[in-house]
Write a protein that holds these residues in place. Structure first.
Motif, PDB file in Angstrom:
ATOM      1  N   LEU A 479       0.840  -1.194   0.000  1.00  0.00           N
ATOM      2  CA  LEU A 479       0.000   0.000   0.000  1.00  0.00           C
ATOM      3  C   LEU A 479       0.877   1.247   0.000  1.00  0.00           C
ATOM      4  O   LEU A 479       2.030   1.214   0.435  1.00  0.00           O
ATOM      5  CB  LEU A 479      -0.890   0.039   1.248  1.00  0.00           C
ATOM      6  N   LYS A 480       0.324   2.339  -0.476  1.00  0.00           N
ATOM      7  CA  LYS A 480       0.919   3.653  -0.266  1.00  0.00           C
ATOM      8  C   LYS A 480      -0.063   4.444   0.579  1.00  0.00           C
ATOM      9  O   LYS A 480      -1.275   4.364   0.358  1.00  0.00           O
ATOM     10  CB  LYS A 480       1.213   4.350  -1.591  1.00  0.00           C
ATOM     11  N   VAL A 481       0.451   5.174   1.567  1.00  0.00           N
ATOM     12  CA  VAL A 481      -0.399   5.905   2.502  1.00  0.00           C
ATOM     13  C   VAL A 481      -0.049   7.389   2.422  1.00  0.00           C
ATOM     14  O   VAL A 481       1.078   7.784   2.737  1.00  0.00           O
ATOM     15  CB  VAL A 481      -0.223   5.385   3.945  1.00  0.00           C
ATOM     16  N   VAL A 482      -1.009   8.183   1.992  1.00  0.00           N
ATOM     17  CA  VAL A 482      -0.806   9.609   1.751  1.00  0.00           C
ATOM     18  C   VAL A 482      -1.707  10.402   2.682  1.00  0.00           C
ATOM     19  O   VAL A 482      -2.874  10.049   2.876  1.00  0.00           O
ATOM     20  CB  VAL A 482      -1.111   9.951   0.277  1.00  0.00           C
ATOM     21  N   TYR A 483      -1.148  11.492   3.253  1.00  0.00           N
ATOM     22  CA  TYR A 483      -1.919  12.266   4.254  1.00  0.00           C
ATOM     23  C   TYR A 483      -1.529  13.744   4.140  1.00  0.00           C
ATOM     24  O   TYR A 483      -0.663  14.224   4.864  1.00  0.00           O
ATOM     25  CB  TYR A 483      -1.601  11.730   5.649  1.00  0.00           C
ATOM     26  N   PRO A 484      -2.169  14.496   3.242  1.00  0.00           N
ATOM     27  CA  PRO A 484      -1.814  15.906   3.055  1.00  0.00           C
ATOM     28  C   PRO A 484      -2.347  16.801   4.173  1.00  0.00           C
ATOM     29  O   PRO A 484      -3.313  16.445   4.862  1.00  0.00           O
ATOM     30  CB  PRO A 484      -2.486  16.255   1.730  1.00  0.00           C
ATOM     31  N   SER A 485      -1.724  17.965   4.312  1.00  0.00           N
ATOM     32  CA  SER A 485      -2.152  18.909   5.357  1.00  0.00           C
ATOM     33  C   SER A 485      -2.603  20.251   4.801  1.00  0.00           C
ATOM     34  O   SER A 485      -3.158  21.072   5.539  1.00  0.00           O
ATOM     35  CB  SER A 485      -1.004  19.144   6.345  1.00  0.00           C
ATOM     36  N   THR A 486      -2.358  20.504   3.518  1.00  0.00           N
ATOM     37  CA  THR A 486      -2.715  21.797   2.924  1.00  0.00           C
ATOM     38  C   THR A 486      -3.526  21.578   1.651  1.00  0.00           C
ATOM     39  O   THR A 486      -3.445  20.505   1.033  1.00  0.00           O
ATOM     40  CB  THR A 486      -1.464  22.617   2.574  1.00  0.00           C
ATOM     41  N   PRO A 487      -4.283  22.584   1.215  1.00  0.00           N
ATOM     42  CA  PRO A 487      -5.044  22.449  -0.034  1.00  0.00           C
ATOM     43  C   PRO A 487      -4.160  22.162  -1.243  1.00  0.00           C
ATOM     44  O   PRO A 487      -4.502  21.325  -2.078  1.00  0.00           O
ATOM     45  CB  PRO A 487      -5.746  23.805  -0.156  1.00  0.00           C
ATOM     46  N   LEU A 512     -10.055  19.801   8.478  1.00  0.00           N
ATOM     47  CA  LEU A 512      -9.311  20.719   7.616  1.00  0.00           C
ATOM     48  C   LEU A 512     -10.053  21.036   6.319  1.00  0.00           C
ATOM     49  O   LEU A 512      -9.663  21.955   5.599  1.00  0.00           O
ATOM     50  CB  LEU A 512      -7.935  20.124   7.265  1.00  0.00           C
ATOM     51  N   TYR A 513     -11.106  20.276   6.016  1.00  0.00           N
ATOM     52  CA  TYR A 513     -11.817  20.462   4.754  1.00  0.00           C
ATOM     53  C   TYR A 513     -12.167  21.930   4.498  1.00  0.00           C
ATOM     54  O   TYR A 513     -11.930  22.459   3.423  1.00  0.00           O
ATOM     55  CB  TYR A 513     -13.110  19.644   4.753  1.00  0.00           C
ATOM     56  N   ARG A 514     -12.764  22.556   5.495  1.00  0.00           N
ATOM     57  CA  ARG A 514     -13.254  23.926   5.297  1.00  0.00           C
ATOM     58  C   ARG A 514     -12.600  24.944   6.214  1.00  0.00           C
ATOM     59  O   ARG A 514     -12.906  26.127   6.129  1.00  0.00           O
ATOM     60  CB  ARG A 514     -14.776  23.955   5.506  1.00  0.00           C
ATOM     61  N   SER A 515     -11.688  24.489   7.069  1.00  0.00           N
ATOM     62  CA  SER A 515     -11.101  25.413   8.055  1.00  0.00           C
ATOM     63  C   SER A 515      -9.812  26.060   7.579  1.00  0.00           C
ATOM     64  O   SER A 515      -9.365  27.058   8.165  1.00  0.00           O
ATOM     65  CB  SER A 515     -10.827  24.678   9.370  1.00  0.00           C
ATOM     66  N   ILE A 516      -9.175  25.506   6.546  1.00  0.00           N
ATOM     67  CA  ILE A 516      -7.925  26.087   6.060  1.00  0.00           C
ATOM     68  C   ILE A 516      -8.037  26.418   4.580  1.00  0.00           C
ATOM     69  O   ILE A 516      -8.785  25.780   3.831  1.00  0.00           O
ATOM     70  CB  ILE A 516      -6.719  25.159   6.298  1.00  0.00           C
ATOM     71  N   SER A 517      -7.295  27.410   4.154  1.00  0.00           N
ATOM     72  CA  SER A 517      -7.250  27.833   2.758  1.00  0.00           C
ATOM     73  C   SER A 517      -5.804  28.022   2.347  1.00  0.00           C
ATOM     74  O   SER A 517      -4.909  28.123   3.180  1.00  0.00           O
ATOM     75  CB  SER A 517      -7.994  29.135   2.512  1.00  0.00           C
ATOM     76  N   GLY A 518      -5.591  28.092   1.051  1.00  0.00           N
ATOM     77  CA  GLY A 518      -4.254  28.340   0.536  1.00  0.00           C
ATOM     78  C   GLY A 518      -4.302  28.563  -0.956  1.00  0.00           C
ATOM     79  O   GLY A 518      -5.306  28.268  -1.614  1.00  0.00           O
ATOM     80  N   MET A 519      -3.208  29.092  -1.479  1.00  0.00           N
ATOM     81  CA  MET A 519      -3.113  29.302  -2.914  1.00  0.00           C
ATOM     82  C   MET A 519      -2.836  27.960  -3.586  1.00  0.00           C
ATOM     83  O   MET A 519      -1.897  27.248  -3.237  1.00  0.00           O
ATOM     84  CB  MET A 519      -2.004  30.297  -3.227  1.00  0.00           C
ATOM     85  N   VAL A 520      -3.695  27.634  -4.562  1.00  0.00           N
ATOM     86  CA  VAL A 520      -3.622  26.330  -5.223  1.00  0.00           C
ATOM     87  C   VAL A 520      -3.596  26.533  -6.737  1.00  0.00           C
ATOM     88  O   VAL A 520      -4.406  27.307  -7.273  1.00  0.00           O
ATOM     89  CB  VAL A 520      -4.849  25.461  -4.850  1.00  0.00           C
ATOM     90  N   PRO A 521      -2.667  25.884  -7.440  1.00  0.00           N
ATOM     91  CA  PRO A 521      -2.675  25.987  -8.905  1.00  0.00           C
ATOM     92  C   PRO A 521      -4.021  25.539  -9.475  1.00  0.00           C
ATOM     93  O   PRO A 521      -4.602  24.547  -9.019  1.00  0.00           O
ATOM     94  CB  PRO A 521      -1.547  25.030  -9.326  1.00  0.00           C
TER      95      PRO A 521
END
Length: 659
Positions: A479-487, A512-521
């Motif tokens: 398996l590969k396990v991925v866990y991002p923290s930013t948009p 984190l779904y709606r509580s954080i924002s960031g610049m995303v391509p």
């Protein structure tokens, strides 16, 4: 036993005879070798050959079959040579699984056979996925999965049948009712009159046949195949038969009444079919001898090849390399891309939409993900743009849907399954751990599957909707396990997960779904899986973390400007970025491992061990772990806040800095 040829040609009847006699002769030889101690184990299908041969011969050679222990005839009727099979059984490098699997736990795409696992039932859902692939491509093809009578008690059996019925999948489920599940008789397995009755409950056509009558099996499967294609529906066939030997040879047959052997011995599928052909003047004693002599020569030649093959030599580098299908990951240069501010949920939703646009073979599946848009609305609007064929609401059958995803992968599709909550993965655990994760290592078939896992606490959802269970999967090779923290990372890593042909468990923190924002391509881009990210440089101490822990660490650093804190966001938990971890340790010599998961068994323990073994000379203090309490996640907000690792972050930092 009454045979009816009903227009079947002499050539076909003879072909069926050659096919049914071959597994019987192979088995008789294998039992001799077993008694001589020249082979280690054997699961006998003597007395059940008509089912395997009749079913396989009634199907097209490019239609997949999911066989079990007692289906040697499937392999031989698909023209696997005895030499190939014997090399496999002997655990030789030249076998189908390079010595990694035993008996019939292997598959071959060349022969359109999907290898079984020991857990009864999961193969039926794979047949669903293959049948779904045929349906989506509008091919006049089916799949067929075998089950024993004991396996019909498994949840996987019921989930697979229900999914096939609801989705109208062209698949045949074949139950071999041989009277016993190892030693447990059928009267202790079920109380319905026939196992075929279970299909009726799912609105499925069900048939009971004489599984020892080769022509009845052949014609029934032939007709069932046409029914599945014409009606685009599944069918359940219960083939009545008997196991003339033990579950496997070591278990014996003392638990079986002698009169049953006498009764079923008279129904021997090989002898009865042979007598029928002799009476029909299709077969003569001379032809029988010639056919047997040809098969015997093949067996002896195969044994010579198998016994002459060198003993397998372990190659650690090759063993490790074969856990994952090779894949060249890449980071997209996003410097010139237009960017806009997005919440994590928007970034993930945009990523899924762009993945669907790029990969026309990508199928999305999950509970309520179509018109409703999913529990968290990540898939909202996708069904309108891509249709219900590609954005599929599923029954509450987590195990079956993971298995279906694997079946789709076998037919060249990519798939995503959304666990409505990461907590619900427990009911699909076997499919993930034993099918998705191991299949490439076992016989070279990759699982091009992404399982999205809305995870974590902080939203007052209680013990069954808040668990951080990522560590369960970091212990599973394959398996590969991925866990991002930013948009930005969430979108780029999700798109990378869809590119990767290996199974990916993709964790998304609900808080984190709606509580954080960031610049995303705004455009399509990928971030390489397996690479950590330095959130900020520092000199006093290092916090290694991921997910919500990244934000806890960053907030703490802002509140304590007197400390120079190095923060490393792992982003991927399997495989780990050991180079980045080493650099983070060397930067300060003081390490705090922070995660929302509970302390015992969390990935922090593995990280601590690795750092101690590989970076001890760089440490100026003991490694400190900061994790959530070793309790279930409580519901009341006050209790949940006390549970979370964030509550103890300050005291953990102070403890580390005292050294």
């Amino acid at each position: 036993m009454q045979f009816s040829r009903q227009g079947l040609s002499d050539d076909l009847l003879l072909s069926l005879y050659s096919e049914i006699i071959k597994p019987r002769m192979i088995e008789e030889k294998m039992l001799i070798l077993l008694r001589q101690g020249r082979v280690s184990k054997w699961f006998s299908g003597i007395g059940q050959e008509a089912i395997s041969i009749g079913a396989t011969m009634a199907m097209d050679s490019d239609e997949y079959i999911m066989p079990l222990h007692r289906n040697l005839g499937v392999f031989t009727a698909r023209k696997m040579s005895f030499a190939e099979l014997f090399l496999q059984w002997q655990g030789k490098k030249e076998g189908f699984s390079k010595g990694r699997e035993r008996s019939f736990h292997f598959g071959s795409n060349k022969h359109h056979i999907c290898g079984m696992i020991s857990h009864l039932g999961p193969q039926l859902a794979i047949a669903d996925g293959i049948a779904l692939a045929h349906k989506l491509r509008k091919e006049n093809k089916i799949s067929l999965a075998f089950s024993g009578d004991g396996g019909t008690s498994e949840g996987d059996f019921h989930e697979a049948l229900n999914t096939a019925a609801v989705w109208g999948l062209p698949v045949i489920f074949m139950i071999e009712n041989n009277g016993y599940g190892l030693s447990t008789p059928i009267n202790e397995q079920f109380v319905c009159k026939q196992l075929a009755d279970k299909g009726i409950g799912y609105g499925m056509k069900s048939i009971v046949i004489d599984g020892n009558n080769l022509l009845e099996v052949y014609k029934t499967v032939q007709e069932a195949r046409q029914y599945c294609i014409t009606e685009q529906k599944p069918i359940l066939i219960e083939a009545m038969t008997f196991r003339m030997r033990g579950h496997e040879e070591a278990s014996g047959t003392k638990y079986v009444p002698k009169e049953l052997f006498e009764e079923w011995g008279k129904k021997d599928p090989v002898k009865n079919y042979e007598d029928f052909l002799l009476n029909e003047k299709v077969l003569t004693p001379e032809k029988i001898e010639a056919i047997k002599q040809t098969i015997q020569q093949e067996i002896e030649a195969g044994l010579e090849i198998g016994f002459a093959a060198p003993a397998i030599v372990a190659n650690t580098e090759e063993e490790v390399a074969d856990v994952y299908k090779p894949f060249k990951a890449a980071n997209t240069d996003t410097s010139a891309m237009p960017k806009s501010e997005k919440k994590m949920i928007q970034a993930l939703s945009e990523g899924m939409r762009q993945a669907m646009e790029k990969h026309d073979n990508l199928i999305l599946m999950g509970q309520d993900i179509a018109e409703y848009g999913g529990a968290f609305k990540l898939t909202e609007g996708l069904v309108e743009d891509f249709g219900k064929g590609r954005v599929r609401n599923t029954p509450l059958c987590e195990s079956a849907i993971v298995g279906t995803a694997l079946g789709l992968s076998i037919k060249g599709f990519k798939s995503m399954m959304e666990m409505q909550f990461a907590d619900f993965v427990t009911v699909g655990f076997n499919q993930i751990i034993n099918n998705l994760a191991k299949i490439y290592y076992r016989w070279g078939q990759n699982a091009d599957v992404v399982v999205r896992m809305p995870t974590g606490g902080g939203v007052g959802a209680g013990p069954f909707h808040s668990q951080s269970n990522e560590a369960w999967f970091t212990h599973t090779p394959g398996l590969k396990v991925v866990y991002p923290s930013t948009p930005e990372d969430a979108k780029g890593l999700l798109l990378a997960s869809f590119e990767d042909p290996n199974p990916v468990m993709f964790f998304e923190h609900k808080a984190l779904y709606r509580s954080i924002s960031g610049m995303v391509p705004d455009e399509y881009y990928t971030i390489e899986i397996g690479k950590a990210k330095v959130v900020q440089e520092g000199e006093d101490m290092t916090i290694i973390t991921y997910g919500s822990g990244v934000h806890w660490a960053a907030d703490y650093a802002k509140q304590h400007p007197e400390l120079s804190i190095y923060i490393l966001d792992l982003r991927t938990l399997l495989p780990l970025d050991y180079d980045a971890i080493k650099e983070a340790v060397m930067a300060t010599g003081k390490v705090l491992l922070l995660h929302e998961d509970t302390l015992i068994g969390g990935i922090g323990g593995e990280l601590s061990a690795w750092i101690s073994e590989n970076c001890f000379q760089y440490l100026d203090a003991p490694i400190i772990r900061c994790a959530s309490l070793d309790t279930p996640v409580p519901f009341a907000i006050e209790l949940e806040q006390n549970f979370l690792a964030k509550k103890r972050l300050g005291e953990s930092v102070e403890k580390l800095m005292r050294f």
